[in-house]
Write a protein that holds these residues in place. Structure first.
Motif, PDB file in Angstrom:
ATOM      1  N   PHE A 166       1.110  -0.978  -0.529  1.00 29.46           N
ATOM      2  CA  PHE A 166      -0.417   0.240   0.032  1.00 29.46           C
ATOM      3  C   PHE A 166       1.286   0.941   0.356  1.00 29.46           C
ATOM      4  O   PHE A 166       2.442   1.489   0.045  1.00 29.46           O
ATOM      5  CB  PHE A 166      -0.612   0.349   1.189  1.00 29.46           C
ATOM      6  CG  PHE A 166      -0.609   0.015   2.338  1.00 29.46           C
ATOM      7  CD1 PHE A 166       0.003   1.515   3.344  1.00 29.46           C
ATOM      8  CD2 PHE A 166       0.372  -0.662   2.873  1.00 29.46           C
ATOM      9  CE1 PHE A 166       0.935   1.430   4.638  1.00 29.46           C
ATOM     10  CE2 PHE A 166       0.774  -0.842   4.339  1.00 29.46           C
ATOM     11  CZ  PHE A 166       1.353   0.552   4.843  1.00 29.46           C
ATOM     12  N   LYS A 167       0.353   2.453  -0.158  1.00 28.81           N
ATOM     13  CA  LYS A 167       0.789   3.635  -0.371  1.00 28.81           C
ATOM     14  C   LYS A 167      -0.135   4.661   0.919  1.00 28.81           C
ATOM     15  O   LYS A 167      -1.350   4.604   0.794  1.00 28.81           O
ATOM     16  CB  LYS A 167       0.967   4.130  -1.075  1.00 28.81           C
ATOM     17  CG  LYS A 167       1.757   3.900  -1.971  1.00 28.81           C
ATOM     18  CD  LYS A 167       1.389   4.659  -3.975  1.00 28.81           C
ATOM     19  CE  LYS A 167       2.772   3.677  -4.980  1.00 28.81           C
ATOM     20  NZ  LYS A 167       2.489   4.480  -5.883  1.00 28.81           N
ATOM     21  N   GLU A 168       0.602   5.272   2.345  1.00 31.55           N
ATOM     22  CA  GLU A 168      -0.011   6.173   2.536  1.00 31.55           C
ATOM     23  C   GLU A 168       0.349   6.731   1.975  1.00 31.55           C
ATOM     24  O   GLU A 168       1.203   8.098   1.822  1.00 31.55           O
ATOM     25  CB  GLU A 168       1.130   6.574   3.876  1.00 31.55           C
ATOM     26  CG  GLU A 168      -0.110   6.683   4.841  1.00 31.55           C
ATOM     27  CD  GLU A 168       0.979   6.886   6.904  1.00 31.55           C
ATOM     28  OE1 GLU A 168       0.884   8.116   6.852  1.00 31.55           O
ATOM     29  OE2 GLU A 168       1.582   6.331   6.810  1.00 31.55           O
ATOM     30  N   GLU A 224      -0.014  14.271  -0.570  1.00 33.58           N
ATOM     31  CA  GLU A 224       1.294  13.676  -0.642  1.00 33.58           C
ATOM     32  C   GLU A 224       1.218  11.578   0.053  1.00 33.58           C
ATOM     33  O   GLU A 224       0.941  11.592   0.890  1.00 33.58           O
ATOM     34  CB  GLU A 224       1.717  14.375   1.149  1.00 33.58           C
ATOM     35  CG  GLU A 224       1.645  14.175   2.315  1.00 33.58           C
ATOM     36  CD  GLU A 224       2.106  14.313   3.671  1.00 33.58           C
ATOM     37  OE1 GLU A 224       3.450  14.507   3.382  1.00 33.58           O
ATOM     38  OE2 GLU A 224       1.614  14.320   4.358  1.00 33.58           O
ATOM     39  N   GLN A 225       3.165  11.534  -0.078  1.00 33.84           N
ATOM     40  CA  GLN A 225       3.112  10.282   0.020  1.00 33.84           C
ATOM     41  C   GLN A 225       4.655  10.204   0.970  1.00 33.84           C
ATOM     42  O   GLN A 225       5.351  10.363   0.587  1.00 33.84           O
ATOM     43  CB  GLN A 225       2.913   9.283  -1.334  1.00 33.84           C
ATOM     44  CG  GLN A 225       2.786   8.360  -1.539  1.00 33.84           C
ATOM     45  CD  GLN A 225       4.361   7.814  -2.304  1.00 33.84           C
ATOM     46  OE1 GLN A 225       2.989   8.001  -3.521  1.00 33.84           O
ATOM     47  NE2 GLN A 225       4.567   6.863  -2.598  1.00 33.84           N
ATOM     48  N   GLN A 227       2.403   9.321  -5.912  1.00 37.53           N
ATOM     49  CA  GLN A 227       1.931   8.638  -6.713  1.00 37.53           C
ATOM     50  C   GLN A 227       1.048   7.542  -6.961  1.00 37.53           C
ATOM     51  O   GLN A 227       1.461   6.890  -6.838  1.00 37.53           O
ATOM     52  CB  GLN A 227       3.676   8.714  -7.608  1.00 37.53           C
ATOM     53  CG  GLN A 227       4.199   9.394  -7.328  1.00 37.53           C
ATOM     54  CD  GLN A 227       5.752   9.207  -7.667  1.00 37.53           C
ATOM     55  OE1 GLN A 227       6.211   7.635  -7.870  1.00 37.53           O
ATOM     56  NE2 GLN A 227       6.659  10.124  -8.113  1.00 37.53           N
ATOM     57  N   ILE A 228      -0.411   8.220  -7.016  1.00 38.61           N
ATOM     58  CA  ILE A 228      -1.247   7.449  -7.184  1.00 38.61           C
ATOM     59  C   ILE A 228      -2.668   7.230  -8.417  1.00 38.61           C
ATOM     60  O   ILE A 228      -3.197   6.815  -8.071  1.00 38.61           O
ATOM     61  CB  ILE A 228      -1.812   7.075  -6.151  1.00 38.61           C
ATOM     62  CG1 ILE A 228      -2.771   8.205  -5.301  1.00 38.61           C
ATOM     63  CG2 ILE A 228      -1.894   6.167  -4.808  1.00 38.61           C
ATOM     64  CD1 ILE A 228      -3.305   9.045  -4.347  1.00 38.61           C
ATOM     65  N   GLY A 229      -1.381   7.208  -9.310  1.00 40.05           N
ATOM     66  CA  GLY A 229      -2.834   7.684 -10.655  1.00 40.05           C
ATOM     67  C   GLY A 229      -3.890   8.663 -10.266  1.00 40.05           C
ATOM     68  O   GLY A 229      -3.902   9.374  -9.962  1.00 40.05           O
ATOM     69  N   ALA A 278      -7.440  24.046   9.554  1.00 41.71           N
ATOM     70  CA  ALA A 278      -6.958  22.808   8.846  1.00 41.71           C
ATOM     71  C   ALA A 278      -7.134  21.425   9.222  1.00 41.71           C
ATOM     72  O   ALA A 278      -6.599  21.131  10.509  1.00 41.71           O
ATOM     73  CB  ALA A 278      -5.540  23.433   8.672  1.00 41.71           C
ATOM     74  N   VAL A 279      -7.318  20.665   8.677  1.00 38.51           N
ATOM     75  CA  VAL A 279      -7.894  19.274   8.872  1.00 38.51           C
ATOM     76  C   VAL A 279      -7.315  18.138   7.982  1.00 38.51           C
ATOM     77  O   VAL A 279      -7.318  18.652   6.968  1.00 38.51           O
ATOM     78  CB  VAL A 279      -8.943  19.671   8.918  1.00 38.51           C
ATOM     79  CG1 VAL A 279      -9.738  17.756   9.054  1.00 38.51           C
ATOM     80  CG2 VAL A 279      -9.971  19.359  10.077  1.00 38.51           C
ATOM     81  N   ARG A 280      -5.904  17.191   8.344  1.00 36.03           N
ATOM     82  CA  ARG A 280      -5.578  16.582   7.926  1.00 36.03           C
ATOM     83  C   ARG A 280      -6.232  14.871   8.043  1.00 36.03           C
ATOM     84  O   ARG A 280      -6.321  14.401   9.054  1.00 36.03           O
ATOM     85  CB  ARG A 280      -4.064  16.106   8.410  1.00 36.03           C
ATOM     86  CG  ARG A 280      -3.253  15.378   6.805  1.00 36.03           C
ATOM     87  CD  ARG A 280      -1.674  15.449   7.053  1.00 36.03           C
ATOM     88  NE  ARG A 280      -1.855  14.710   8.334  1.00 36.03           N
ATOM     89  CZ  ARG A 280      -1.182  13.810   9.707  1.00 36.03           C
ATOM     90  NH1 ARG A 280      -0.749  14.644   9.592  1.00 36.03           N
ATOM     91  NH2 ARG A 280      -0.994  12.636  10.145  1.00 36.03           N
ATOM     92  N   ILE A 281      -6.749  14.315   6.762  1.00 35.49           N
ATOM     93  CA  ILE A 281      -7.265  12.986   6.489  1.00 35.49           C
ATOM     94  C   ILE A 281      -6.187  12.280   6.498  1.00 35.49           C
ATOM     95  O   ILE A 281      -5.026  12.989   4.707  1.00 35.49           O
ATOM     96  CB  ILE A 281      -8.566  13.389   5.686  1.00 35.49           C
ATOM     97  CG1 ILE A 281      -9.387  14.408   6.770  1.00 35.49           C
ATOM     98  CG2 ILE A 281      -9.144  12.002   6.041  1.00 35.49           C
ATOM     99  CD1 ILE A 281     -10.654  14.343   5.740  1.00 35.49           C
ATOM    100  N   ASP A 282      -5.923  10.906   6.621  1.00 33.25           N
ATOM    101  CA  ASP A 282      -4.844  10.343   6.190  1.00 33.25           C
ATOM    102  C   ASP A 282      -5.666   8.706   5.828  1.00 33.25           C
ATOM    103  O   ASP A 282      -6.148   9.036   5.970  1.00 33.25           O
ATOM    104  CB  ASP A 282      -3.876   9.504   7.089  1.00 33.25           C
ATOM    105  CG  ASP A 282      -3.319  11.070   7.851  1.00 33.25           C
ATOM    106  OD1 ASP A 282      -3.329  11.983   7.423  1.00 33.25           O
ATOM    107  OD2 ASP A 282      -2.311  10.794   9.520  1.00 33.25           O
ATOM    108  N   TYR A 283      -4.975   8.455   4.469  1.00 33.85           N
ATOM    109  CA  TYR A 283      -5.886   7.395   3.823  1.00 33.85           C
ATOM    110  C   TYR A 283      -4.550   6.216   4.003  1.00 33.85           C
ATOM    111  O   TYR A 283      -2.990   6.908   3.855  1.00 33.85           O
ATOM    112  CB  TYR A 283      -5.710   7.835   2.178  1.00 33.85           C
ATOM    113  CG  TYR A 283      -6.646   8.715   2.647  1.00 33.85           C
ATOM    114  CD1 TYR A 283      -8.246   8.437   2.572  1.00 33.85           C
ATOM    115  CD2 TYR A 283      -6.959  10.430   2.391  1.00 33.85           C
ATOM    116  CE1 TYR A 283      -9.746   9.622   2.049  1.00 33.85           C
ATOM    117  CE2 TYR A 283      -7.414  10.990   2.480  1.00 33.85           C
ATOM    118  CZ  TYR A 283      -8.706  10.864   2.495  1.00 33.85           C
ATOM    119  OH  TYR A 283     -10.054  11.737   2.643  1.00 33.85           O
TER     120      TYR A 283
END
Length: 374
Positions: free
Chosen positions: A221-223, A241-242, A272-274, A296-301
């Motif tokens: 996976f990629k974070e 961002e990755q 880099q996730i197309g 300002a809220v950051r969401i992580d995937y």
């Protein structure tokens, strides 16, 4: 006229040190031609001012070297000769807290009670997003992709470790990732590839929280992270961002040690996730709107390109460094971002104060004529 800003940071959180760094970054970048800033350090349940404007002050913090202040009816007071004296009345509180009472809704409640505008999500949204277990249930109700997980109470695990582990194994498959439900910055997180590693990871997580989230861990996976804020009534979604990490997940040291986020962690921007980049951005905007977030809220995937899937991982309502670097790529400099946060908080507060008040004459009908039951 300059707006008065209470720059609030610290607290009893395990992320206190990261909060201090964020606050000092904000203090260095805020436009002092527009704002009169008073740093307010939260320490052991009290507020301190004076000499809390450089990192060296906090290496071995000594409360006696600083002035304690009290927040009363929206204004900070100092104690002078056993009398309270007015010190500072903020137009807005700029929150740089990470974790604990500064991010979980407690501070937000105090500020609302004192009628002080603040730059983060409200009490409810802050509390929900701070708890990884609760937020995952919300994500599921929004029909978002969430990795299989189970929530375990510390008391259940300590009462019978073997039975708890067997229950988890009947629901989830290895490898697993184990997290304290309400901690951030990767504190207390561990990876388990078998039963004994799971036992150890849960023992560690149980030291930091009363609830533990155990979830299936992706192997390939990629974070990916993405942030959002509101400007002039419109939502602004940041670049993606990755983060780059040699480990299974970003550790505390990788995030904040030498070379970490606070000093330029290696990252790829945009991620880099197309075409899944568009999915991440659209999901970020939707979650921000539907969960009633603010500031300002950051969401992580977690992105699985082989399955063409984006999994939502967690929400940071007050991210480290305020996630300023994510907005620079969409044309918002750190200084401008701080101004946006303060001005939007004041506007939101004024809007909320205009809500209709429902008045009745119920109490007048009880005056002098009703005895209350004991």
């Amino acid at each position: 006229m300059k707006k008065k800003v209470a720059l609030m940071f610290g607290g009893r959180s395990l992320e206190r040190e990261i909060s201090i760094i964020t606050a000092m970054q904000v203090l260095s970048n805020i436009d002092k031609s527009l704002f009169d800033v008073e740093p307010v350090y939260m320490f052991e349940g009290d507020f301190y001012v004076g000499g809390v404007d450089e990192i060296a002050s906090f290496v071995n913090f000594n409360p006696s070297l600083h002035k304690k202040v009290f927040l009363i009816k929206g204004e900070f007071f100092k104690l002078k000769r056993d009398k309270l004296c007015k010190f500072f009345k903020p137009d807005v509180a700029l929150l740089c807290c990470h974790g604990g009472e500064g991010e979980n809704g407690t501070l937000q409640a105090l500020l609302e009670y004192n009628d002080v505008p603040y730059t983060s999500s409200d009490m409810l949204s802050s509390a929900v997003c701070m708890d990884k277990g609760v937020s995952k249930r919300i994500f599921e109700n929004l029909l978002l992709n969430v990795l299989p997980y189970e929530i375990v109470c510390k008391s259940e695990f300590e009462e019978d470790e073997n039975a708890t582990i067997e229950r988890i194994e009947s629901i989830l498959t290895y490898p697993l990732i184990v997290k304290p439900a309400s901690q951030g910055s990767s504190i207390g997180i561990g990876v388990a590839k078998d039963r004994e590693e799971l036992r150890f990871a849960m023992q560690v997580a149980a030291q930091y929280d009363d609830r533990i989230v155990v979830e299936h861990k992706l192997c390939d996976f990629k974070e990916v992270n993405c942030a959002c804020l509101e400007k002039d009534g419109e939502l602004v979604v940041s670049e993606t961002e990755q983060p780059c990490s040699p480990s299974d997940f970003l550790t505390f040291d990788e995030k904040y040690g030498t070379g970490g986020k606070m000093s330029g962690l290696s990252r790829i921007m945009p991620a880099q996730i197309g075409s899944l980049d568009l999915v991440v951005k659209a999901t970020t905007e939707r979650v921000y709107r539907e969960m009633g977030l603010f500031g300002a809220v950051r969401i992580d995937y977690l992105v699985d390109e082989k399955k063409n899937k984006v999994y939502i991982n967690e929400i940071n309502t007050i991210p480290g460094s305020m996630a300023f670097y994510l907005f620079e790529s969409v044309g918002i400099a750190f200084s401008e971002m701080i101004s946006i946060l303060c001005n939007e908080a004041i506007s939101r507060h004024l809007h909320n104060k205009k809500r209709t008040v429902y008045k009745t004459d119920v109490l007048s009908g009880f005056v002098g004529g009703v005895k209350m039951r004991k």
